[in-house]
Design a protein around this motif. Structure first.
Motif, mmCIF file in Angstrom:
data_model
loop_
_atom_site.group_PDB
_atom_site.id
_atom_site.type_symbol
_atom_site.label_atom_id
_atom_site.label_comp_id
_atom_site.label_asym_id
_atom_site.label_seq_id
_atom_site.Cartn_x
_atom_site.Cartn_y
_atom_site.Cartn_z
ATOM 1 N N LEU A 1 0.851 -1.196 0.000
ATOM 2 C CA LEU A 1 0.000 0.000 0.000
ATOM 3 C C LEU A 1 0.882 1.240 0.000
ATOM 4 O O LEU A 1 1.818 1.341 0.805
ATOM 5 C CB LEU A 1 -0.897 -0.021 1.238
ATOM 6 N N VAL A 2 0.565 2.166 -0.886
ATOM 7 C CA VAL A 2 1.353 3.391 -0.973
ATOM 8 C C VAL A 2 0.427 4.546 -1.326
ATOM 9 O O VAL A 2 -0.618 4.345 -1.945
ATOM 10 C CB VAL A 2 2.469 3.237 -2.039
ATOM 11 N N GLN A 3 0.793 5.742 -0.924
ATOM 12 C CA GLN A 3 0.007 6.924 -1.265
ATOM 13 C C GLN A 3 0.309 7.360 -2.697
ATOM 14 O O GLN A 3 1.388 7.086 -3.228
ATOM 15 C CB GLN A 3 0.311 8.061 -0.305
ATOM 16 N N VAL B 1 -0.895 -4.390 -5.453
ATOM 17 C CA VAL B 1 -0.428 -3.013 -5.342
ATOM 18 C C VAL B 1 -1.660 -2.131 -5.162
ATOM 19 O O VAL B 1 -2.575 -2.165 -5.988
ATOM 20 C CB VAL B 1 0.358 -2.576 -6.598
ATOM 21 N N THR B 2 -1.684 -1.384 -4.076
ATOM 22 C CA THR B 2 -2.801 -0.495 -3.788
ATOM 23 C C THR B 2 -2.278 0.920 -3.613
ATOM 24 O O THR B 2 -1.387 1.150 -2.790
ATOM 25 C CB THR B 2 -3.555 -0.931 -2.525
ATOM 26 N N VAL B 3 -2.821 1.846 -4.384
ATOM 27 C CA VAL B 3 -2.407 3.243 -4.327
ATOM 28 C C VAL B 3 -3.580 4.066 -3.813
ATOM 29 O O VAL B 3 -4.642 4.118 -4.443
ATOM 30 C CB VAL B 3 -1.957 3.755 -5.702
ATOM 31 N N SER B 4 -3.394 4.693 -2.674
ATOM 32 C CA SER B 4 -4.464 5.482 -2.076
ATOM 33 C C SER B 4 -4.355 6.939 -2.523
ATOM 34 O O SER B 4 -3.264 7.456 -2.756
ATOM 35 C CB SER B 4 -4.400 5.405 -0.553
ATOM 36 N N PRO C 1 -3.781 6.284 -8.197
ATOM 37 C CA PRO C 1 -4.804 5.329 -7.749
ATOM 38 C C PRO C 1 -5.209 4.352 -8.849
ATOM 39 O O PRO C 1 -5.517 3.180 -8.552
ATOM 40 C CB PRO C 1 -5.967 6.242 -7.359
ATOM 41 N N GLU C 2 -5.159 4.769 -10.090
ATOM 42 C CA GLU C 2 -5.540 3.868 -11.194
ATOM 43 C C GLU C 2 -4.495 2.782 -11.462
ATOM 44 O O GLU C 2 -4.725 1.890 -12.271
ATOM 45 C CB GLU C 2 -5.823 4.648 -12.481
#
Length: 116
Positions: free
Chosen positions: A11-13, A112-115, A87-88
């Motif tokens: 998870l990353v911003q 992979v999750t982008v907040s 995020p996409e």
């Protein structure tokens, strides 16, 4: 049987970076191309980037200039450096290798999750 082991998801911003790694187990045959694909929920799996043995690269338009694929042939390892994440870009990322004679192999996938 060739096994691919992936690591580096998380998870990353938005605007952050991650580095994915994928190592193929030893094989008597040459590894041709290696690459990364991704699949977001409700979408088809799509190509992110590929790299041939000599180092020719190919990128999806959506990641050009932000992602860099590289490989260490001595270690049977391919990397994906992902910068300026959006995020996409959130998806499960899969490693794929093409091995002479044996064919295609896929990794188990790494999230992979982008907040925002």
């Amino acid at each position: 049987q060739v096994r691919l082991v992936e690591s580096g998801g998380g998870l990353v911003q938005a605007g952050g970076s991650l580095r994915l790694s994928c190592t193929a187990s030893r094989t008597s045959f040459s590894i041709n191309s290696m690459g990364w694909y991704r699949q977001a929920p409700g979408k088809q799996r799509e190509l992110v980037a590929t790299i041939t043995g000599p180092g020719t690269t190919n990128y999806a338009d959506s990641v050009k200039g932000r992602f860099t694929i590289s490989r260490d042939n001595a270690k049977n390892t391919v990397y994906l450096q992902m910068n300026s994440l959006k995020p996409e870009d959130t998806a499960v990322y899969y490693c794929r290798t093409v091995i002479v004679v044996l064919g295609d192999y896929w990794g188990q996938g790494t999230q992979v999750t982008v907040s925002s």
